[in-house]
Design an enzyme around this catalytic site. Structure first.
Site, short mmCIF file in Angstrom:
data_model
loop_
_atom_site.label_atom_id
_atom_site.label_comp_id
_atom_site.label_asym_id
_atom_site.label_seq_id
_atom_site.Cartn_x
_atom_site.Cartn_y
_atom_site.Cartn_z
N GLU A 109 -16.58 -11.90 9.51
CA GLU A 109 -17.33 -12.80 10.12
C GLU A 109 -18.71 -12.77 10.44
OE1 GLU A 109 -13.31 -13.38 13.19
OE2 GLU A 109 -15.19 -12.44 13.91
N ASP A 124 -22.03 -7.20 20.05
CA ASP A 124 -21.77 -6.38 21.07
C ASP A 124 -21.85 -4.94 20.37
OD1 ASP A 124 -19.40 -6.77 19.38
OD2 ASP A 124 -18.34 -7.14 21.34
N THR A 125 -21.61 -4.78 19.06
CA THR A 125 -21.65 -3.53 18.36
C THR A 125 -23.04 -2.91 18.49
OG1 THR A 125 -21.44 -4.41 16.34
CG2 THR A 125 -19.29 -3.74 17.36
N GLY A 127 -12.61 -10.52 20.87
CA GLY A 127 -11.34 -10.18 20.45
C GLY A 127 -10.19 -10.81 20.98
N SER A 152 -13.71 -15.25 21.58
CA SER A 152 -14.95 -14.12 21.49
C SER A 152 -14.23 -13.00 21.99
CB SER A 152 -15.99 -14.55 22.34
OG SER A 152 -15.50 -14.52 23.87
N GLU A 157 -20.28 -9.05 9.93
CA GLU A 157 -19.31 -8.10 9.60
C GLU A 157 -18.57 -8.11 8.45
OE1 GLU A 157 -16.71 -7.45 13.25
OE2 GLU A 157 -17.45 -9.43 14.04
N ARG A 178 -15.69 -5.29 30.30
CA ARG A 178 -16.63 -4.53 29.90
C ARG A 178 -17.80 -4.51 30.90
NH1 ARG A 178 -17.59 -5.90 24.15
NH2 ARG A 178 -18.95 -7.48 24.74
#
Length: 400
Positions: free
Chosen positions: A279, A286-287, A162, A160, A267, A364
């Site tokens: 994906e 998150d985006t 990245g 997850s 995505e 983050r």
């Protein structure tokens, strides 16, 4: 007819979140606004969603018997996976016994593993994706790179944000990419996916909502990534109407194949007029944090409505908006954020501080948000909001 009772009573609508990070926290808040009782579960204590939930548990969600027994003992009305690292066998068992899993146990099982979703999309549905190959050894990785060509992208089949993702640009990168991917994998999976590189013009997230009245879409979200993790997102991403329509058609097809109600983060890579599926996450993305300022209903509110069987009558996009995460590097369990008044000095800006209990490395920890007259102005302001927040940790910590 949808009925919701009173939290902590016999009539309560009880929802268990499996994963309690910043996205789960926003989902918990929206569920509580609709009168639900929220049970937050994660692998560590004091996770963001736990701070607002009615109750919480700390368990290893990859331990199938432990996860299964917890769900049985709590007996929630809905089980809502919010992360990938979950023993999906427990979800399949619990769904067979009558507990509803969001969007479904099958969907959770397929999307937790890149092998499952790629085979569904590319093989069963015949949707265009990047060329790919699954590998289980360093030698197989070398063969796949030779077949797919350079550059190519190497990812764990389970990860997850990245983690474990890297780009092989030259042959000498292969061994390091293998080790990095194994270190970033979740759930004990030891296979990787190698994807041929697509020289795309841009990539988007298309938030797709399956609800009681059909399928709805948010305006497309553009984003910039570093190391497989997002560094900016903006909405709406400018694109040709025909290309967007194709993305919507594919998103509807994939979400229909997965089934159930809820929000799906789809995505895509866009290259000219070609659309490549990348994906899907059957949960808020998150985006999509940009929707906290860009829409009349955020992705979290949309997810909550959909899973409860409530209608989504209309999604209004306010205009160009952007988000930029607040990244913190270092080690601390007592991070403090300062200069918030400066961060919020400009109109039509906002921030969210996630309340994560510690940082160990890079994490983050918040997000800056902005609404402006153009995407360029919104991106600049969202990044300025994030940059203006200063960090004062208990130990030496510096912002990324």
């Amino acid at each position: 007819m949808v009925s919701i009772g009173t939290p902590r009573s016999r009539s309560a609508k009880r929802v268990m979140l499996l994963g309690s990070g910043e996205l789960g926290k926003e989902v918990a808040i929206e569920l509580q606004r609709l009168g639900c009782e929220v049970i937050a579960v994660d692998r560590y204590a004091n996770a963001p969603a736990m701070q607002v939930a009615h109750s919480s548990h700390v368990i290893n969600m990859l331990d199938e018997p432990v996860l299964y027994n917890l769900i049985v003992s709590e007996a929630p009305d809905l089980v809502v996976p919010e992360i990938e690292a979950i023993a999906t066998e427990a979800l399949l068992r619990i769904e067979e016994q009558g507990t509803r899993v969001i969007p479904s146990a099958r969907a959770a099982n397929l999307t937790m593993n890149r092998r499952g979703i790629r085979e569904l999309v590319a093989t069963e549905l015949g949707i265009l994706t990047s060329p790919y190959q699954f590998v289980e050894s360093l030698d197989e990785l070398k063969d796949a790179v030779a077949k797919l060509g350079l550059p190519c992208v190497v990812k764990p089949v389970m990860s997850s944000s990245g983690k474990g993702q890297s780009t092989v640009k030259v042959e000498t990168d292969i061994e390091a990419s293998w080790e990095y991917a194994l270190a970033g994998t979740r759930g004990g999976a030891d296979s990787l996916i190698v994807e041929g590189f697509i020289d795309f013009d841009y990539e988007i997230t298309l938030l797709t909502i399956r609800h009681c009245d059909g399928v709805s879409f948010c305006a497309p979200i553009g984003h910039r990534q570093e190391g497989g993790d997002y560094r900016e997102s903006w909405q709406p991403q400018p694109m040709h109407a025909a290309v967007l329509a194709e993305c919507q058609t594919i998103a509807a097809s994939v979400s229909d194949a997965l089934g159930g109600f809820g929000l799906f983060g789809m995505e895509f890579f866009i290259q000219g007029d070609k659309v490549y599926f990348s994906e899907v996450s059957p949960r808020p993305h998150d985006t999509g944090l940009v929707t906290l300022i860009s829409q009349n209903m955020s992705e979290f509110q949309l997810h909550a409505r959909a899973i409860l069987g409530l209608p989504v009558p209309g999604i209004e996009q306010y205009g160009p908006a952007a988000s930029c995460p607040v990244l913190v590097k270092g080690e601390s369990n007592a991070v403090e954020f300062h200069d918030l008044e400066w961060a919020l000095r400009e109109p039509h800006t906002d921030i969210r501080l996630f309340g994560k209990p510690e940082v160990n490395g890079s994490r983050r920890m918040g997000v800056g948000l902005a609404l402006r007259k153009s995407i360029k102005e919104a991106r600049a302001m969202a990044c300025a909001v994030a940059d203006r927040i200063s960090v004062q940790p208990g130990h030496v910590v510096s912002k990324a």
